[in-house]
Design an enzyme around this catalytic site. Structure first.
Site: not given
Ligand code: SAH
Length: 349
Positions: A93, A106, A113, A117, A120, A216, A333
């Protein structure tokens, strides 16, 4: 013989390839310019090269493309979300956003991945593979072709953990910023990480000028380890030390991303913990109301983010709340790719 991916090659590598074909070194720069400045999609377009050389390039190299599998344009703002099909059939995406300072893209850095997390969508079906430098560049080139205008800044916040694909991401940065190529200043690039400490330090040592953004999401080690497994390996103390190191080496303030989740990280005590951890640091806090993911139960109201912002301010920390763009087409995302996978499964069964 498999054709070589010419868009992933540095100028130096391309000059070597030209010399290996018995051509003068300067042909490397000519081809590089065709690829990255004029963004040619066929060797046949390279009219400053002889027909014979164009044919030899065709035999040895390929100029990859990405196909637009889906394109969703927001009706409330100018956000456009693309689902791109990669040459091997995988999907990633890319999201185009319009800010007052220009167009920002973006991009994804991996297919899937492995960071796990909890909140995510990109990580739910696991990791498939790294993107090549060309596949990162092509998200920019194809989007520019589609919208017919220039992109001003890039954020590596799409699918994947950029620092888990370190070598290719650095090669991509070098290609992107090469003055003989696309020529984007790396000051217009932001890389986001969930906190891979050794790679954050390596990135700092390279002093490329990119902005570092750290996901964070909690200032409490126990809670952060629950929602972000990477924290079990690199706890908050080490993560923040690496952020301080990044500032020392590059002079660039780090952004702390904090997705506000009700009942998880946004109670009274959480703001105090966060303020204490980052007091005196050269950083900027960006609050994001969490995007709900179909398979998960996290929620975050804008109201909670506003309340959290107020509490942080009372502890002397200023924070911004990220503007929600393209909320009608959105979903967090990784969800468009998830949808495409689910649909493919339904067709198969
Ligand atoms: N792997 C990297 C970059 C991709 S995610 C990272 O972790 O930073 C980009 C951002 O979107 C990160 O801050 C991630 O924590 C956040 N993110 C992922 N899922 C999300 C969600 N459901 N709602 C809000 N932010 C989210």
């Amino acid at each position: 013989m498999e054709k070589k991916d010419i868009l992933s090659m540095s100028l130096l590598a391309l000059e070597k390839e030209m010399m290996a074909l018995g051509e003068p070194k300067f042909r490397g720069k000519q081809v590089f310019s065709w690829l990255h400045q004029k963004q040619a999609t066929e060797f046949a377009e390279m009219s400053s090269l002889s027909l014979q050389l164009r044919e030899r390039l065709e035999e040895n190299f390929c100029i990859n493309r990405l196909n637009i599998a889906r394109r969703l344009a927001s009706t409330i703002d100018d956000t456009v979300k693309y689902l791109y099909r990669l040459p091997d059939g995988n999907f990633v995406e890319t999201v185009l956003m319009q800010y007052h300072h220009g167009k920002s893209l973006c991009i994804s850095t991996q297919v899937g991945c492995r960071m796990g997390c909890q909140f995510c969508a990109s990580t739910i079906a696991g990791y498939v593979r790294n993107l090549t430098p060309a596949e990162m560049l092509l998200q920019i080139y194809e989007t520019e072709r589609d919208v017919g205008c220039q992109i001003d800044s890039i954020v590596l916040m799409g699918i994947g953990e950029p620092l888990d694909n370190f070598e290719n991401v650095i090669a991509f940065f070098r290609l992107l910023s090469d003055p003989d190529g696309f020529g984007m200043s790396l000051r217009h690039v932001t890389v986001s990480t969930c906190g891979l400490v050794p790679q954050m330090r390596m990135l700092a040592d390279l002093r490329l000028g990119v902005t570092l953004s750290v996901s964070l999401h909690s200032a409490d080690n126990r809670r952060r380890s629950e929602i972000m497994p990477v924290n079990r390996r690199y706890p908050i103390e080490e993560l923040l030390d690496a952020c301080r190191y990044y500032f020392e080496k590059t002079g660039r303030r780090v952004t702390m991303e904090y997705a506000v989740m009700d009942g998880v990280n946004s109670a009274m005590g959480d703001a105090k913990k966060l303020a204490k951890r980052i007091a005196g640091m050269q950083c900027h806090v960006n609050l994001i109301p969490v995007n709900p993911v179909a398979e998960r139960s996290f929620h975050g109201l804008r109201r909670t983010a506003l309340q959290f912002q107020k509490e942080l301010r009372a502890y002397g920390i200023n924070a911004t709340i990220r503007r929600t763009l393209g909320s009608d087409i959105d979903a967090a995302c990784g969800q468009l790719r998830r949808d495409a996978q689910q649909r493919a499964k339904e067709v198969q069964t």
